[in-house]
Design an enzyme around this catalytic site. Structure first.
Site, PDB file in Angstrom:
ATOM      1  N   SER A 133       0.785  -1.138  -0.004  1.00  0.00           N
ATOM      2  CA  SER A 133      -0.087  -0.003   0.089  1.00  0.00           C
ATOM      3  C   SER A 133       1.017   1.301  -0.091  1.00  0.00           C
ATOM      4  O   SER A 133       1.664   1.342   0.834  1.00  0.00           O
ATOM      5  CB  SER A 133      -1.022   0.033   1.340  1.00  0.00           C
ATOM      6  OG  SER A 133      -1.738   1.112   1.329  1.00  0.00           O
ATOM      7  N   ALA A 134       0.689   2.253  -0.975  1.00  0.00           N
ATOM      8  CA  ALA A 134       1.450   3.346  -1.108  1.00  0.00           C
ATOM      9  C   ALA A 134       0.540   4.543  -1.288  1.00  0.00           C
ATOM     10  O   ALA A 134      -0.685   4.300  -1.238  1.00  0.00           O
ATOM     11  CB  ALA A 134       2.551   3.113  -2.371  1.00  0.00           C
ATOM     12  N   ALA A 137      -1.205   4.127  -4.843  1.00  0.00           N
ATOM     13  CA  ALA A 137      -2.087   2.821  -5.065  1.00  0.00           C
ATOM     14  C   ALA A 137      -1.714   1.824  -4.295  1.00  0.00           C
ATOM     15  O   ALA A 137      -0.862   2.012  -3.200  1.00  0.00           O
ATOM     16  CB  ALA A 137      -1.918   2.399  -6.563  1.00  0.00           C
ATOM     17  N   VAL A 139      -1.935  -2.744  -3.906  1.00  0.00           N
ATOM     18  CA  VAL A 139      -1.819  -3.971  -4.802  1.00  0.00           C
ATOM     19  C   VAL A 139      -2.384  -5.160  -4.158  1.00  0.00           C
ATOM     20  O   VAL A 139      -2.101  -5.347  -2.873  1.00  0.00           O
ATOM     21  CB  VAL A 139      -0.319  -4.296  -5.198  1.00  0.00           C
ATOM     22  CG1 VAL A 139      -0.292  -5.599  -6.083  1.00  0.00           C
ATOM     23  CG2 VAL A 139       0.266  -3.110  -5.815  1.00  0.00           C
ATOM     24  N   LYS A 153      -3.586  -3.768  -9.343  1.00  0.00           N
ATOM     25  CA  LYS A 153      -2.841  -2.473  -8.818  1.00  0.00           C
ATOM     26  C   LYS A 153      -4.086  -1.211  -8.881  1.00  0.00           C
ATOM     27  O   LYS A 153      -4.466  -1.213  -9.875  1.00  0.00           O
ATOM     28  CB  LYS A 153      -1.909  -1.896  -9.299  1.00  0.00           C
ATOM     29  CG  LYS A 153      -1.162  -0.695  -9.037  1.00  0.00           C
ATOM     30  CD  LYS A 153       0.048  -0.440  -9.740  1.00  0.00           C
ATOM     31  CE  LYS A 153       0.909   0.823  -9.195  1.00  0.00           C
ATOM     32  NZ  LYS A 153       2.103   1.163  -9.704  1.00  0.00           N
ATOM     33  N   ASP A 288      13.676   4.402 -11.843  1.00  0.00           N
ATOM     34  CA  ASP A 288      13.125   4.157 -10.209  1.00  0.00           C
ATOM     35  C   ASP A 288      13.429   2.595  -9.814  1.00  0.00           C
ATOM     36  O   ASP A 288      12.816   2.014  -9.169  1.00  0.00           O
ATOM     37  CB  ASP A 288      11.627   4.097 -10.041  1.00  0.00           C
ATOM     38  CG  ASP A 288      11.232   4.520  -8.492  1.00  0.00           C
ATOM     39  OD1 ASP A 288      12.061   4.967  -7.779  1.00  0.00           O
ATOM     40  OD2 ASP A 288      10.105   4.393  -8.162  1.00  0.00           O
TER      41      ASP A 288
END
Length: 544
Positions: A133-134, A137, A139, A153, A288
């Site tokens: 969890s970010a 979003a 997943v 996602k 990234d």
């Protein structure tokens, strides 16, 4: 008017949060920030926090508190290591993107709305507890109707509205900085914000991310050292992305690998090789590549995930970059200086001899160290420190590349302390230069140029006819240079915003006067009066 009011409130909240952590920038430049710093500074509970916590840590904590936009913006700032104090640049790399998950009911509603079907029809099974969890979003692991194991996602609710408001605030701040802090002009603050806005909007559109993943998968199709998860397009939309479920260990956890551990030296070499293929072969790289996005299979194959941030490098830039790195490797600093001049990285009137000597002074101490201690990323970092002396404009695509190289070099040396990126990079760069700058490459370029000339020659009669017709009908249009157009648009935008701010301030002052004349209590009319004064001050302080 409402939008301006909300933006002002958000700006005040941002300054308040930064002030609470003692890291308000430009407090001596802008009235609003100076007022907020003074008020917040009256709180004695903040003093101990400021004394005991380092400045860089306080800035990171403030950005995490401000939410997803500022977390992502801080991560973007970490690509500008040469423009930041070292402690702040390193702390920005530690920004945490883990936040509490949102309810599964919201997940279900988002999936059903975006994919126009019930969850039970779309998936045989979906885990209600997210695996990650970010801020943008979260997943969930799921099973499709045909039995495929997938990762789903889902975009966080209302995040788009929050991000768009923050982008407007950041844009306004960037314009204020460009207008009031001219010494920062070479950093192209407004352009950085524009690029950041494009990046984060791309991260919030999963169809864009899925297309990037598909492009990476095609670029590395059949490559034995890298696996890119397959996208399931029927179960992908703007707010939902479904991809193949992959199993691997984060690359920085190989020491705790269950069972026989892959050959870490081979994995380290593969990390560097895959990156140089992305940059020089494809001109399209994953920007990234932190350990959380790089996984390793039991057989040592790399897995790369999360394509929210990517970088592109044009063919000409790849040529300049290859020649630049090759010049440093061969310690040919005259070549390095000529490339900077040809690429437009330094002004045309730069003294090449002076720049050559600056490059020599910067690089020789690095080459004087043992080979295993030489770092390509550190060399580029030192090179960017020369930028202010020679008025070099910041090149965003190269800074993103530098940040990725920093990350991967750190990953590689964690795996293999003896790894040397110079040794690995030199044959890759030499091969690429031979293929693209040698006889075969020059013939290929000549053929492409000939095709373009032939195509243009075929259109020449039509172009002449169209030009004569426009002259005859007085339909010739004057076009401004893009840079001039950008400045004109910026000045018009600032002018309209000043006007809107002044009108808003006047409206608040008139409202407070009406309330006061009507005998209303002080607290009723003091708030709109204060806001009106702030609006008017903001409008007038911007006028030169």
């Amino acid at each position: 008017m409402i939008s301006i009011f909300h933006n002002l409130l958000r700006l005040a909240f941002i300054f308040r949060t930064l002030a609470r952590h003692g890291v308000v920038p430009f407090a001596d430049r802008f009235f609003l920030s100076r007022a907020v710093v003074w008020v917040v500074g009256l709180n004695p509970f903040m003093w101990r926090h400021r004394r005991r916590t380092p400045r860089a840590v306080r800035l990171r904590m403030a950005m995490e508190e401000l939410g997803p936009t500022f977390i992502k913006f801080g991560q973007t700032l970490s690509t500008r290591m040469e423009t930041l104090p070292k402690d702040i640049g390193l702390e920005m790399k530690r920004l945490q993107d883990d936040v509490p998950p949102f309810p599964f009911e919201t997940v279900k509603q988002t999936i059903e709305d975006d994919l126009n079907n019930t969850l039970e029809t779309l998936f045989r099974q979906i885990e209600p507890v997210p695996v990650a969890s970010a801020s943008i979003a979260q997943v969930h692991r799921a099973l499709t109707r045909d039995g495929r194991d997938v990762a789903v996602k889902v975009l966080r609710p209302n995040v788009e509205q929050i991000v768009e408001q923050d982008i407007r605030v950041l844009t306004a701040l960037a314009e204020l900085i460009e207008e009031h802090i001219p010494e920062w002009n070479r950093f192209k603050v407004r352009k950085v914000v524009v690029e950041f806005a494009d990046t984060i909007r791309g991260e919030m559109n999963f169809q864009v991310e899925a297309a990037r993943a598909q492009r990476f998968r095609k670029n590395f199709e059949g490559d034995p050292v890298l696996h890119v998860p397959q996208i399931h397009w029927p179960l992908t939309s703007r707010r939902v992305m479904t991809s193949e479920w992959v199993t691997g260990v984060p690359i920085d956890d190989l020491a705790q690998y269950p069972g026989p551990r892959p050959d870490v030296q081979r994995v380290a070499r593969n990390v560097v090789t895959v990156f140089f293929k992305q940059v020089f072969r494809d001109g399209f790289f994953h920007a990234d590549q932190h350990p959380g996005n790089l996984l390793v299979k039991p057989d040592g194959t790399l897995i790369i995930v999360d394509f929210g941030i990517v970088g592109t490098v044009s063919h000409q830039t790849r040529i300049w970059l290859a020649e630049l790195l090759h010049g440093f490797i061969s310690q040919d600093y005259r070549k390095v200086a000529r490339i900077h001049l040809a690429a437009g990285y330094i002004p045309d009137d730069t003294d090449v001899d002076d720049f050559e000597e600056a490059c020599r002074q910067m690089a020789e101490p690095i080459f004087g160290r043992p080979l295993k201690e030489i770092s390509i990323a550190n060399l580029l970092s030192e090179l960017f420190k020369v930028t202010e002396q020679f008025q070099m404009e910041v090149q965003p695509q190269l800074l993103l590349l530098q940040k990725t190289m920093f990350t991967l070099e750190g990953v590689g040396r964690e795996l293999d302390p003896e790894m040397n990126m110079w040794v690995l990079a030199e044959p890759l760069i030499a091969d690429w230069m031979r293929d693209n700058l040698g006889p075969k490459g020059k013939l290929r370029t000549l053929r492409q140029d000939a095709e373009e000339v032939f195509h243009s020659a075929g259109n020449l009669p039509r172009m002449i006819y169209d030009g004569v017709e426009r002259l005859a009908r007085d339909r010739v249009k004057v076009r401004l240079h893009p840079a001039s157009m950008e400045r004109l648009e910026r000045r018009m935008s600032i002018g309209f915003r000043r006007q809107a701010t002044a009108i808003g301030g006047g409206a608040f002052l008139i409202s407070s006067a009406i309330l006061a004349a009507g005998g209303m209590p002080f607290w009723w009319w003091s708030a709109p009066c204060g806001l009106g004064l702030i609006y008017v001050l903001l409008a007038t302080r911007s006028i030169r």
